[in-house]
Design an enzyme around this catalytic site. Structure first.
Site, PDB file in Angstrom:
ATOM      1  N   HIS A 221      -0.913 102.054  71.695  1.00  0.00           N
ATOM      2  CA  HIS A 221      -2.165 101.809  70.985  1.00  0.00           C
ATOM      3  C   HIS A 221      -3.199 102.796  71.521  1.00  0.00           C
ATOM      4  CE1 HIS A 221      -5.732 100.100  69.277  1.00  0.00           C
ATOM      5  NE2 HIS A 221      -6.241  99.956  70.476  1.00  0.00           N
TER       6      HIS A 221
ATOM      7  N   ASP B  40      -3.398  98.678  64.352  1.00  0.00           N
ATOM      8  CA  ASP B  40      -2.997 100.002  63.878  1.00  0.00           C
ATOM      9  C   ASP B  40      -2.107  99.863  62.638  1.00  0.00           C
ATOM     10  OD1 ASP B  40      -4.220 101.110  66.277  1.00  0.00           O
ATOM     11  OD2 ASP B  40      -2.575 100.071  67.272  1.00  0.00           O
TER      12      ASP B  40
HETATM   13  P1  NAX Z   1     -16.250  92.838  75.120  1.00  0.00           P
HETATM   14  O1  NAX Z   1     -16.726  93.709  76.233  1.00  0.00           O
HETATM   15  O2  NAX Z   1     -17.197  92.419  74.056  1.00  0.00           O
HETATM   16  O3  NAX Z   1     -15.621  91.507  75.731  1.00  0.00           O
HETATM   17  C1  NAX Z   1     -14.743  91.503  76.791  1.00  0.00           C
HETATM   18  C2  NAX Z   1     -14.976  90.218  77.556  1.00  0.00           C
HETATM   19  O4  NAX Z   1     -13.982  90.136  78.561  1.00  0.00           O
HETATM   20  C3  NAX Z   1     -16.328  90.170  78.259  1.00  0.00           C
HETATM   21  O5  NAX Z   1     -16.987  88.982  77.898  1.00  0.00           O
HETATM   22  C4  NAX Z   1     -15.980  90.211  79.751  1.00  0.00           C
HETATM   23  O6  NAX Z   1     -16.849  89.436  80.521  1.00  0.00           O
HETATM   24  C5  NAX Z   1     -14.566  89.637  79.723  1.00  0.00           C
HETATM   25  N1  NAX Z   1     -13.720  90.045  80.837  1.00  0.00           N
HETATM   26  C6  NAX Z   1     -13.640  91.248  81.448  1.00  0.00           C
HETATM   27  N2  NAX Z   1     -12.753  91.218  82.444  1.00  0.00           N
HETATM   28  C7  NAX Z   1     -12.252  89.974  82.474  1.00  0.00           C
HETATM   29  C8  NAX Z   1     -11.305  89.334  83.279  1.00  0.00           C
HETATM   30  N3  NAX Z   1     -10.721  89.963  84.286  1.00  0.00           N
HETATM   31  N4  NAX Z   1     -11.007  88.042  83.018  1.00  0.00           N
HETATM   32  C9  NAX Z   1     -11.623  87.377  82.024  1.00  0.00           C
HETATM   33  N5  NAX Z   1     -12.535  87.936  81.223  1.00  0.00           N
HETATM   34  C10 NAX Z   1     -12.842  89.217  81.450  1.00  0.00           C
HETATM   35  O7  NAX Z   1     -14.975  93.591  74.527  1.00  0.00           O
HETATM   36  P2  NAX Z   1     -14.236  93.316  73.149  1.00  0.00           P
HETATM   37  O8  NAX Z   1     -14.856  94.129  72.082  1.00  0.00           O
HETATM   38  O9  NAX Z   1     -14.077  91.869  72.940  1.00  0.00           O
HETATM   39  O10 NAX Z   1     -12.820  94.016  73.459  1.00  0.00           O
HETATM   40  C11 NAX Z   1     -11.943  93.468  74.401  1.00  0.00           C
HETATM   41  C12 NAX Z   1     -10.816  94.433  74.714  1.00  0.00           C
HETATM   42  O11 NAX Z   1     -10.049  94.698  73.539  1.00  0.00           O
HETATM   43  C13 NAX Z   1     -11.291  95.798  75.205  1.00  0.00           C
HETATM   44  O12 NAX Z   1     -10.464  96.196  76.294  1.00  0.00           O
HETATM   45  C14 NAX Z   1     -11.029  96.694  74.012  1.00  0.00           C
HETATM   46  O13 NAX Z   1     -10.846  98.041  74.403  1.00  0.00           O
HETATM   47  C15 NAX Z   1      -9.778  96.079  73.451  1.00  0.00           C
HETATM   48  N6  NAX Z   1      -9.404  96.412  72.072  1.00  0.00           N
HETATM   49  C16 NAX Z   1      -8.089  96.512  71.787  1.00  0.00           C
HETATM   50  C17 NAX Z   1      -7.630  96.735  70.511  1.00  0.00           C
HETATM   51  C18 NAX Z   1      -6.171  96.821  70.213  1.00  0.00           C
HETATM   52  O14 NAX Z   1      -5.837  97.090  69.057  1.00  0.00           O
HETATM   53  N7  NAX Z   1      -5.252  96.622  71.151  1.00  0.00           N
HETATM   54  C19 NAX Z   1      -8.589  96.942  69.407  1.00  0.00           C
HETATM   55  C20 NAX Z   1      -9.947  96.409  69.676  1.00  0.00           C
HETATM   56  C21 NAX Z   1     -10.439  96.596  71.064  1.00  0.00           C
HETATM   57  O15 NAX Z   1     -10.927  97.897  71.218  1.00  0.00           O
END
Ligand code: NAX
Length: 328
Positions: A189, A161
């Site tokens: 966020h 952000d």
């Molecule tokens: P993806 O769905 O591509 O990847 C997430 C990965 O995490 C998957 O491979 C899944 O198998 C794994 N996973 C889920 N639960 C798990 C657990 N308990 N232990 C280990 N692995 C686990 O998502 P991606 O685009 O990489 O985003 C990841 C996270 O970042 C999401 O929650 C998303 O909302 C968040 N974000 C946060 C941002 C921020 O500024 N704070 C911005 C970007 C993003 O939206």
């Protein structure tokens, strides 16, 4: 040769992981002279573990001189063992028909367990960055679940952000992004966050005076930054990944190596200043040096800012109340 730093990354086979891991291994996060050991966590499902294996094969194929070792696992206690840095990226995404409340609770389970695992096996000085959404509340849950670790070492990512706000501001003011100082994004966020450019300068000049347009601030700047994530999803069909990974790199880089006196935004547990109740994981301006952050104190909060800061605080308090029963 320096001792390798152990970096745990959860959600390692996801979109953000795919941008993040290669940059960590190439030295962009901790420096070109700092070896790292990557300790990667993924869900136990076959597909997730196979994808993780593929990522590890590609990491091998980069032959990064700084990559001193790799661990791929579905066990948090293996991934967090002696970790110096933990990037908690993996989270439960919102499924069809899922209420916000359910999403919060599903993630609360994950971050309670991961906080407990960090508490048990990570370095006593582990620095934690939570990226997985709802990032602030997930970071709060992990912090509360790790009572033996310093609470100040649990942080949430507001840096994306912050960087988004920097770019918008640079474009409006006609200045270089790198020349801007003293910008902050307060709060959660989420679209309620408050990007605040009242103190921002470029080359010592006030950008508020230079722009001198309150309507732009209220009607364009703040909503554009707040809704940027949704705009990326609409344009790309996928959520921000490279920019999110970049922000995570910036966050940890500056925390560990310092921000050279510049303000950066970090979501940190409140110390009660600025009217934010103690413990709330809230985006604030900090200056970082040698692995520590120091809040920028004493900024004047005008009525407009107070209202914006209270709005994002109310959302965080609501999230905190929604998970309170799980935290004892
Ligand atoms: P993806 O769905 O591509 O990847 C997430 C990965 O995490 C998957 O491979 C899944 O198998 C794994 N996973 C889920 N639960 C798990 C657990 N308990 N232990 C280990 N692995 C686990 O998502 P991606 O685009 O990489 O985003 C990841 C996270 O970042 C999401 O929650 C998303 O909302 C968040 N974000 C946060 C941002 C921020 O500024 N704070 C911005 C970007 C993003 O939206």
């Amino acid at each position: 040769m320096k001792t390798p730093v152990r970096v745990a990354v959860t959600g390692a086979a996801g979109q953000i992981g795919y941008s993040l891991l290669f940059r960590i291994a190439s030295g962009e996060m901790l420096g070109k002279d700092q070896p790292v050991i990557l300790q990667m966590l993924e869900l136990p499902m076959e597909k997730a573990q196979a994808a993780l294996k593929g990522v590890m094969m590609e990491l091998d194929d980069c032959a990064f001189p700084l990559l001193a070792g790799m661990v791929g696992t579905d066990d948090a206690e293996v991934a967090f063992k002696d970790a110096d840095i933990a990037l908690l990226v993996g989270a439960r995404p919102r499924g069809p028909g899922m209420e916000r409340k359910d999403l919060l609770l599903e993630n609360a389970k994950i971050f309670t367990a991961q906080g407990a695992a960090l508490n048990k096996v990570a370095s006593r000085d582990v620095k934690v960055l939570v990226v997985g959404n709802p990032a602030n509340t997930n970071a709060y849950i992990a912090m509360k679940s790790a009572p033996d670790l310093p609470a100040k070492n649990f942080t949430a990512m507001l840096r994306l952000d912050h960087n988004r706000a920097l770019s918008q501001l640079a474009a409006k003011a006609g200045v270089a992004v790198g020349d801007i100082e003293k910008l902050v994004v307060w709060g959660n966020h989420s679209p309620t966050m408050y990007p605040d450019y009242r103190f921002a300068t470029a080359g010592g000049e006030s950008l508020k005076d230079r722009i001198n347009d309150d309507a732009w601030n209220a009607e364009t700047f703040i909503p554009t930054v707040g809704k940027r994530g949704a705009a990326i999803i609409e344009a790309r069909g996928l959520s921000s990944a490279a920019s999110a990974a970049n922000a995570a790199i910036d966050h940890i880089h500056d925390w560990m190596l310092g921000s050279d006196g510049k303000w950066v935004t970090m979501g940190v547990p409140s110390d009660g200043s600025y009217g934010i109740p103690e413990g709330v994981m809230y985006g604030v301006p900090v200056i970082t040096k040698d692995g520590e952050y120091t809040r920028v104190e004493g900024l004047e909060i005008d009525d407009f800012s107070r209202a914006a800061m209270d709005k994002t605080l109310a959302e965080l308090e609501e999230e905190r109340a929604g998970v309170a029963h799980l935290l004892g």
